[in-house]
Design a protein around this motif. Structure first.
Motif, PDB file in Angstrom:
ATOM      1  N   SER A 119      33.014 -22.008   8.791  1.00 32.39           N
ATOM      2  CA  SER A 119      33.590 -23.042   9.651  1.00 32.39           C
ATOM      3  C   SER A 119      32.921 -24.395   9.423  1.00 32.39           C
ATOM      4  O   SER A 119      33.598 -25.421   9.306  1.00 32.39           O
ATOM      5  N   PHE A 120      31.585 -24.419   9.363  1.00 29.32           N
ATOM      6  CA  PHE A 120      30.954 -25.726   9.161  1.00 29.32           C
ATOM      7  C   PHE A 120      31.090 -26.194   7.709  1.00 29.32           C
ATOM      8  O   PHE A 120      31.039 -27.393   7.441  1.00 29.32           O
ATOM      9  N   PHE A 181      28.185 -28.213  15.573  1.00 27.18           N
ATOM     10  CA  PHE A 181      28.804 -26.890  15.522  1.00 27.18           C
ATOM     11  C   PHE A 181      27.789 -25.789  15.848  1.00 27.18           C
ATOM     12  O   PHE A 181      27.518 -24.919  15.027  1.00 27.18           O
ATOM     13  N   PRO A 182      27.211 -25.812  17.066  1.00 26.76           N
ATOM     14  CA  PRO A 182      26.229 -24.783  17.415  1.00 26.76           C
ATOM     15  C   PRO A 182      26.829 -23.377  17.450  1.00 26.76           C
ATOM     16  O   PRO A 182      26.102 -22.391  17.306  1.00 26.76           O
ATOM     17  N   ALA A 183      28.140 -23.258  17.644  1.00 28.66           N
ATOM     18  CA  ALA A 183      28.768 -21.942  17.713  1.00 28.66           C
ATOM     19  C   ALA A 183      28.931 -21.289  16.340  1.00 28.66           C
ATOM     20  O   ALA A 183      29.330 -20.131  16.250  1.00 28.66           O
ATOM     21  N   ASP A 252      42.771 -16.699  14.628  1.00 32.60           N
ATOM     22  CA  ASP A 252      43.717 -17.771  14.932  1.00 32.60           C
ATOM     23  C   ASP A 252      43.061 -18.946  15.649  1.00 32.60           C
ATOM     24  O   ASP A 252      43.738 -19.933  15.971  1.00 32.60           O
ATOM     25  N   LEU A 253      41.763 -18.854  15.930  1.00 31.23           N
ATOM     26  CA  LEU A 253      41.041 -19.937  16.609  1.00 31.23           C
ATOM     27  C   LEU A 253      40.735 -21.044  15.608  1.00 31.23           C
ATOM     28  O   LEU A 253      40.267 -20.773  14.493  1.00 31.23           O
ATOM     29  N   ALA A 259      33.823 -27.420  17.916  1.00 29.93           N
ATOM     30  CA  ALA A 259      32.981 -28.617  17.785  1.00 29.93           C
ATOM     31  C   ALA A 259      32.593 -29.140  19.163  1.00 29.93           C
ATOM     32  O   ALA A 259      33.350 -29.056  20.131  1.00 29.93           O
ATOM     33  N   VAL A 260      31.366 -29.671  19.251  1.00 26.50           N
ATOM     34  CA  VAL A 260      30.930 -30.352  20.469  1.00 26.50           C
ATOM     35  C   VAL A 260      30.756 -31.822  20.136  1.00 26.50           C
ATOM     36  O   VAL A 260      30.436 -32.195  19.011  1.00 26.50           O
TER      37      VAL A 260
END
Length: 261
Positions: A119-120, A181-183, A252-253, A259-260
């Motif tokens: 993702s990142f 992007f801490p998640a 699908d997310l 993002a924060v």
């Protein structure tokens, strides 16, 4: 071809055995997840391990009940078949890889979905930074480090890290981007001399593939979602199932939803 598929279409190909490799670059824009599946008796301690180690184990979802194969937050998911390759551990020892889990599924199994660096990587690429494993078309190199995780019950061990080489200015920009992007592991945990975190040879990763490192580049290391596999080796549950490194659950997310500001 896989990059142009929607997450749902890609999962259908995975369910049908048509896509069995890594998922880097697939379904751009959408979150991919590391997976850990454990018997219910071990689930609470693993949940505490994730909470104590959010950088390598950023928890995005847990199955609603033991034996549940769905993860509704992520779309139409059947966790028994929607990962290209699974790894099976018994008593902490890696036993085999499988294409699906139908024959192994038990009514007490609990699924954990953790954020993934893919993702990142998309955010880095969108900012014009090169991500070497993407440009070279290989799986990201991953290494066992000496960075300790916080123990929770029987779960303990050192962090696995992923590495992307960058020039110094690009590394600074990558830190700024990934902090949002801490998640999905957040900012890097180390850059520069790999021996300081127990890595002897960057050209021999423990997982994934080696990449080219130019003379003017620094290795930049992020916490990696393969870390739970090391913790499973320490804890030795009777059964544990994970994704095979690089073979993720494509959801699908959207990445932008993680993002924060």
């Amino acid at each position: 071809m896989q990059a142009s598929l929607t997450p749902a279409a890609l999962r259908q190909r995975i369910r049908g055995g048509e896509h069995t490799g890594n998922t880097s670059g697939c379904a751009p824009g959408f979150v991919q997840c590391n997976i850990v599946i454990l018997p219910q008796a071990w689930a609470h301690d693993f949940l505490r391990f994730c909470q104590a180690n959010p950088k390598p184990c950023p928890l995005l979802a847990v199955s609603a009940a033991p034996g549940d194969t769905a993860l509704p937050r992520f779309g139409d998911i059947d966790i028994r078949s929607d990962v290209p390759r699974y790894r099976v551990f018994r008593n902490g020892v890696f036993e085999e890889e499988r294409a699906d889990l139908h024959a192994l599924w038990q009514p007490d199994l609990v699924t954990f979905a953790l954020g993934c660096s893919f993702s990142f990587e998309e955010a880095l690429l969108a900012d014009g930074l090169e991500v070497r494993n993407v440009s070279e078309g290989v799986n990201v190199p991953m290494y066992r480090s000496t960075l300790p995780c916080t123990a929770a019950g029987p779960f303990a061990g050192n962090m696995v890290v992923s590495m992307r080489p960058m020039r110094a200015a690009d590394a600074i920009r990558a830190i700024q981007i990934c902090t949002r992007f801490p998640a999905v592991h957040g900012a890097p945990v180390h850059l520069g001399d790999p021996s300081l975190i127990g890595i002897a040879d960057l050209h021999r990763p423990d997982y994934g593939d080696a990449v080219t490192i130019a003379a003017d580049e620094l290795p930049v290391f992020w916490a990696c979602g393969v870390t739970p596999q090391v913790a499973l080796e320490q804890a030795k549950p009777p059964l544990a199932i994970t994704h095979s490194p690089g073979c993720m659950l494509v959801t699908d997310l959207r990445n932008s939803q993680l993002a924060v500001l």
